[in-house]
Design a protein around this motif. Sequence first.
Motif, PDB file in Angstrom:
ATOM      1  N   ASP A  16      23.144   3.646  17.495  1.00 57.39           N
ATOM      2  CA  ASP A  16      21.850   4.070  18.027  1.00 57.39           C
ATOM      3  C   ASP A  16      21.523   5.535  17.754  1.00 57.39           C
ATOM      4  OD1 ASP A  16      21.455   1.516  19.003  1.00 57.39           O
ATOM      5  OD2 ASP A  16      22.340   1.979  20.952  1.00 57.39           O
ATOM      6  N   THR A  17      22.171   6.144  16.762  1.00 56.31           N
ATOM      7  CA  THR A  17      21.896   7.534  16.411  1.00 56.31           C
ATOM      8  C   THR A  17      21.470   7.586  14.952  1.00 56.31           C
ATOM      9  OG1 THR A  17      23.580   8.288  17.961  1.00 56.31           O
ATOM     10  CG2 THR A  17      22.838   9.871  16.311  1.00 56.31           C
ATOM     11  N   LEU A  18      20.385   8.275  14.674  1.00 53.80           N
ATOM     12  CA  LEU A  18      19.842   8.409  13.330  1.00 53.80           C
ATOM     13  C   LEU A  18      20.507   9.587  12.627  1.00 53.80           C
ATOM     14  CD1 LEU A  18      17.201   7.396  11.608  1.00 53.80           C
ATOM     15  CD2 LEU A  18      16.404   9.660  12.217  1.00 53.80           C
ATOM     16  N   TYR A  19      21.019   9.341  11.411  1.00 53.56           N
ATOM     17  CA  TYR A  19      21.633  10.383  10.592  1.00 53.56           C
ATOM     18  C   TYR A  19      20.859  10.490   9.286  1.00 53.56           C
ATOM     19  CZ  TYR A  19      25.646  10.057  13.728  1.00 53.56           C
ATOM     20  OH  TYR A  19      26.451  10.048  14.839  1.00 53.56           O
ATOM     21  N   VAL A  20      20.412  11.725   8.950  1.00 57.04           N
ATOM     22  CA  VAL A  20      19.704  11.945   7.694  1.00 57.04           C
ATOM     23  C   VAL A  20      20.739  12.047   6.583  1.00 57.04           C
ATOM     24  CG1 VAL A  20      18.220  13.519   6.398  1.00 57.04           C
ATOM     25  CG2 VAL A  20      17.790  13.117   8.831  1.00 57.04           C
ATOM     26  N   VAL A  21      20.593  11.186   5.572  1.00 56.16           N
ATOM     27  CA  VAL A  21      21.535  11.185   4.453  1.00 56.16           C
ATOM     28  C   VAL A  21      21.063  12.136   3.362  1.00 56.16           C
ATOM     29  CG1 VAL A  21      22.561   9.746   2.640  1.00 56.16           C
ATOM     30  CG2 VAL A  21      22.225   8.803   4.925  1.00 56.16           C
ATOM     31  N   ALA A  22      19.737  12.057   3.034  1.00 61.47           N
ATOM     32  CA  ALA A  22      19.222  12.932   1.984  1.00 61.47           C
ATOM     33  C   ALA A  22      17.705  12.965   2.062  1.00 61.47           C
ATOM     34  CB  ALA A  22      19.654  12.415   0.607  1.00 61.47           C
ATOM     35  N   PRO A  23      17.099  14.086   1.669  1.00 58.81           N
ATOM     36  CA  PRO A  23      15.633  14.113   1.564  1.00 58.81           C
ATOM     37  C   PRO A  23      15.208  13.431   0.276  1.00 58.81           C
ATOM     38  CG  PRO A  23      16.550  16.239   0.971  1.00 58.81           C
ATOM     39  CD  PRO A  23      17.712  15.385   1.409  1.00 58.81           C
ATOM     40  N   LEU A  24      13.991  12.890   0.272  1.00 56.79           N
ATOM     41  CA  LEU A  24      13.450  12.247  -0.915  1.00 56.79           C
ATOM     42  C   LEU A  24      12.443  13.175  -1.562  1.00 56.79           C
ATOM     43  CD1 LEU A  24      12.901   8.628   0.477  1.00 56.79           C
ATOM     44  CD2 LEU A  24      14.842   9.480  -0.828  1.00 56.79           C
ATOM     45  N   SER A  25      12.480  13.284  -2.865  1.00 56.15           N
ATOM     46  CA  SER A  25      11.548  14.175  -3.550  1.00 56.15           C
ATOM     47  C   SER A  25      10.156  13.563  -3.558  1.00 56.15           C
ATOM     48  CB  SER A  25      12.021  14.445  -4.987  1.00 56.15           C
ATOM     49  OG  SER A  25      12.020  13.230  -5.704  1.00 56.15           O
ATOM     50  N   GLY A  26       9.157  14.413  -3.525  1.00 58.34           N
ATOM     51  CA  GLY A  26       7.763  13.956  -3.566  1.00 58.34           C
ATOM     52  C   GLY A  26       7.251  13.620  -2.213  1.00 58.34           C
TER      53      GLY A  26
ATOM     54  N   GLY B 246       0.823  -1.214   0.000  1.00 59.34           N
ATOM     55  CA  GLY B 246       0.000   0.000   0.000  1.00 59.34           C
ATOM     56  C   GLY B 246       0.847   1.249   0.000  1.00 59.34           C
ATOM     57  N   ASN B 247       0.304   2.303   0.598  1.00 61.38           N
ATOM     58  CA  ASN B 247       0.960   3.599   0.594  1.00 61.38           C
ATOM     59  C   ASN B 247       1.810   3.781   1.842  1.00 61.38           C
ATOM     60  OD1 ASN B 247      -0.341   4.336  -1.804  1.00 61.38           O
ATOM     61  ND2 ASN B 247      -2.139   5.036  -0.691  1.00 61.38           N
ATOM     62  N   PHE B 248       2.860   4.543   1.659  1.00 59.85           N
ATOM     63  CA  PHE B 248       3.720   4.884   2.782  1.00 59.85           C
ATOM     64  C   PHE B 248       3.568   6.363   3.074  1.00 59.85           C
ATOM     65  CE2 PHE B 248       5.710   1.098   1.112  1.00 59.85           C
ATOM     66  CZ  PHE B 248       6.075   0.404   2.261  1.00 59.85           C
ATOM     67  N   GLU B 249       3.582   6.681   4.325  1.00 56.99           N
ATOM     68  CA  GLU B 249       3.525   8.083   4.719  1.00 56.99           C
ATOM     69  C   GLU B 249       4.713   8.371   5.612  1.00 56.99           C
ATOM     70  OE1 GLU B 249      -0.181   9.212   6.433  1.00 56.99           O
ATOM     71  OE2 GLU B 249      -1.345   8.180   4.894  1.00 56.99           O
ATOM     72  N   GLY B 250       5.179   9.587   5.561  1.00 54.23           N
ATOM     73  CA  GLY B 250       6.302   9.963   6.410  1.00 54.23           C
ATOM     74  C   GLY B 250       6.922  11.249   5.922  1.00 54.23           C
ATOM     75  N   ILE B 251       8.091  11.534   6.427  1.00 47.10           N
ATOM     76  CA  ILE B 251       8.736  12.798   6.083  1.00 47.10           C
ATOM     77  C   ILE B 251       9.590  12.686   4.832  1.00 47.10           C
ATOM     78  CG2 ILE B 251       8.694  13.652   8.447  1.00 47.10           C
ATOM     79  CD1 ILE B 251      11.667  12.868   8.672  1.00 47.10           C
ATOM     80  N   GLY B 252       9.861  11.489   4.323  1.00 46.41           N
ATOM     81  CA  GLY B 252      10.571  11.308   3.069  1.00 46.41           C
ATOM     82  C   GLY B 252      12.056  11.586   3.155  1.00 46.41           C
ATOM     83  N   ILE B 253      12.762  10.780   3.927  1.00 44.93           N
ATOM     84  CA  ILE B 253      14.207  10.949   4.015  1.00 44.93           C
ATOM     85  C   ILE B 253      14.899   9.605   3.843  1.00 44.93           C
ATOM     86  CG2 ILE B 253      14.154  12.953   5.549  1.00 44.93           C
ATOM     87  CD1 ILE B 253      14.780  11.008   7.874  1.00 44.93           C
TER      88      ILE B 253
END
Length: 125
Positions: free
Chosen positions: A115-125, A101-108
């Motif tokens: 144990d630390t989250l690192y944002v690599v890149a935003p996803l378009s759309g 189905g569909n995914f929802e979220g912030i798109g990253i």
Amino acid sequence: MNNNKNSSFQIKLPIIIFSTLAAGILIGATMANPSSNKDTVLEGITRIKEILLQVDQNYVEEVDTDKLVNSAIEGIVKELDPHTSYIPAKDLEMVSADLKGNFEGIGIEFNIFNDTLYVVAPLSG
């Protein structure tokens, strides 16, 4: 007469070479023993099977063998890496439904280190 001996030798030479080559391949495959890991796995399976049989037949109380097997599998998978997990058959449909189905979220795109989250890149759309 000499020509007959040469032609006989010329016929036998490829057979001798092929036989020697085949024997070398067979000996090399046997000496390399590529099935040693397979043997280790089979020995492990046999040990687990023997333990389960002994517990089932000799343990003081009745045990849930399926639960023991699932716990053993979870223990094995836990030793691999933090990203590998075992999903029991009874939970597979629920987990599969979450992935359809569909995914929802912030798109990253992200990675987790220590144990630390690192944002690599935003996803378009």
